[in-house]
Design an enzyme around this catalytic site. Structure first.
Site, short mmCIF file in Angstrom:
data_model
loop_
_atom_site.label_atom_id
_atom_site.label_comp_id
_atom_site.label_asym_id
_atom_site.label_seq_id
_atom_site.Cartn_x
_atom_site.Cartn_y
_atom_site.Cartn_z
N GLU A 85 0.84 -1.21 0.00
CA GLU A 85 0.00 0.00 0.00
C GLU A 85 0.87 1.26 0.00
OE1 GLU A 85 -1.14 1.97 3.86
OE2 GLU A 85 -2.84 0.65 3.49
N ASP A 168 -6.03 -3.40 -2.67
CA ASP A 168 -6.04 -1.94 -2.68
C ASP A 168 -4.74 -1.40 -3.24
OD1 ASP A 168 -4.65 -2.78 -0.38
OD2 ASP A 168 -5.16 -0.96 0.73
#
Length: 433
Positions: A85, A168
């Site tokens: 991330e 994500d």
């Protein structure tokens, strides 16, 4: 026409060079760069390209949290971890800053260390760091060895801690590569982003009855049983999903993913607060739907804060903007009444906990408040975020929330109705309006 930056945001741009950095140099000094398979890169600490808009916060982030070879370090953890991330966000910020040198260094480290040297074949592992100690700093035995004979903690061994990927991060990396290819006219970025997007569809999505093709948080561990799945609303920024649906050959699959993401974001907040995690269940003879996630107590906290951030940055003419802004209106009411966003909320009752959200939380909700036309509230949250950063340097996660939220309000980038990012440098860094 999108709304212009607020009064305080204009002041922030004008005085950008004088702003207090997001984090102190002491944090970076505590995180000595670890040996990596990529080796020392070309110098991500170098100044941004001459054509870049000045972004003091990005320069501070690079100085304090980014190693010379392109690794975003979370120095608050004993293992000095890097998560995919963080790498994905750093790539996006480098593109917004027109910082091609940092972009390439971050991308190289990510590919070499998280994707086994090939992002076309492997989605990146989600966490990397010291492997000779556990998350509490206790020694861990090497494979086939006893704890007593493990490598000395003072020397350290480094590598992938968990090879499962995180959707994500993968979505943001693929999206940023597509946008970098378009904005920098670099076909290899476009090609790599396209291949990654296809791998995401293959490995990190599933067709859920009644919901359609849906983004799973990762390839492993999120199908709870044959009739239920654990999902995360903060993993699917709607502008990012829209961009894939319009830009890629597999448009029908991405259109289905955009539709399910819209439901995941808007249909899981019964009292106007997004949950960190949610369960989608198929009920025999009953109604399929979302329900609370028991392990996280249906709480809204450090994951969900990004849902409001993504919502606030939707383009003024995005078809989903009005609906999504309205979903979370209780958040704005809370901030108006208390002067800060809550750190935690019980999403099943809408009851906030006693703790205030930190400066990163304030930076994350500021674009949402601005999008509602509450520039007074947005200005106050920007000021609160800066004031708290001066009192106590924020860590990795608060720093990225501040770069997203404050950079957006400073006019350094925005998203258009097709989900494309529009950095200020593409218009020769115009003065904020």
């Amino acid at each position: 026409m999108r709304p212009g930056p607020s009064r305080l945001a204009r002041w922030l741009v004008a005085g950008a060079c004088a702003l207090t950095p997001l984090v102190s140099a002491d944090v970076a000094q505590a995180a000595a760069p670890a040996p990596t398979s990529a080796g020392e890169g070309a110098g991500s600490r170098a100044a941004a390209n001459p054509g870049a808009c000045t972004w003091a916060d990005w320069n501070a982030f690079k100085h304090n949290l980014l190693s010379a070879d392109g690794r975003v370090i979370d120095a608050s953890t004993p293992r000095q971890i890097t998560v995919s991330e963080g790498q994905s966000y750093a790539l996006f910020f480098a593109l917004v800053a027109n910082d091609r040198a940092a972009f390439d260094t971050i991308l190289q480290w990510t590919e070499n260390n998280l994707a086994q040297g090939d992002l076309t074949a492997h989605l990146p592992a989600w966490i990397w760091g010291r492997t000779d100690i556990d998350e509490k700093g206790a020694p861990v035995a090497a494979s086939g060895a006893s704890a007593a004979s493990a490598a000395p903690a003072s020397k350290g061994t480094w590598g992938v801690i968990d090879s499962n990927s995180a959707s994500d991060a993968d979505l943001w990396i693929a999206y940023t590569l597509l946008e970098a290819g378009r904005l920098w006219n670099e076909r290899r970025y476009t090609a790599l982003g396209t291949v990654m997007a296809r791998n995401i569809v293959r490995s990190e999505t599933a067709t859920l009855p009644g919901l359609g093709r849906t983004v799973l948080p990762g390839p492993q561990g999120f199908k709870l049983d044959k009739d239920s799945w654990r999902l995360n609303p903060s993993y699917v920024p709607l502008q990012v999903m829209r961009r894939f649906a319009l830009a890629l050959p597999e448009a029908s699959e991405w259109k289905a993913l955009l539709d399910s993401s819209t439901k995941l974001v808007n249909d899981t907040a019964p009292h106007g607060f997004s949950p960190d995690w949610v369960v989608y269940s198929v009920k025999s003879g009953g109604k399929n739907g979302f329900g609370p996630d028991a392990p996280t107590h249906a709480e809204s906290a450090y994951n969900a804060i990004r849902v409001y951030l993504w919502a606030g940055m939707l383009a003024f003419d995005d078809p989903l903007r009005a609906q999504t802004l309205a979903t979370f209106s209780p958040l704005s009411a809370f901030v108006a009444a208390h002067g800060f966003p809550p750190e935690r909320v019980d999403t099943q009752t809408g009851t906030p906990g006693p703790s205030e959200g930190n400066g990163g939380f304030s930076a994350a909700v500021a674009p949402y408040l601005s999008a509602l036309g509450r520039t007074d509230l947005a200005d106050a949250q920007v000021e609160r975020s800066r004031t708290l950063a001066q009192k106590s340097p924020p860590g990795y996660y608060s720093s990225v929330l501040m770069l997203f939220g404050l950079g957006y309000l400073q006019g350094l980038y925005h998203f258009d109705a097709q989900g494309r990012v529009a950095p200020a440098w593409t218009a020769r860094c115009p003065a904020p309006r």
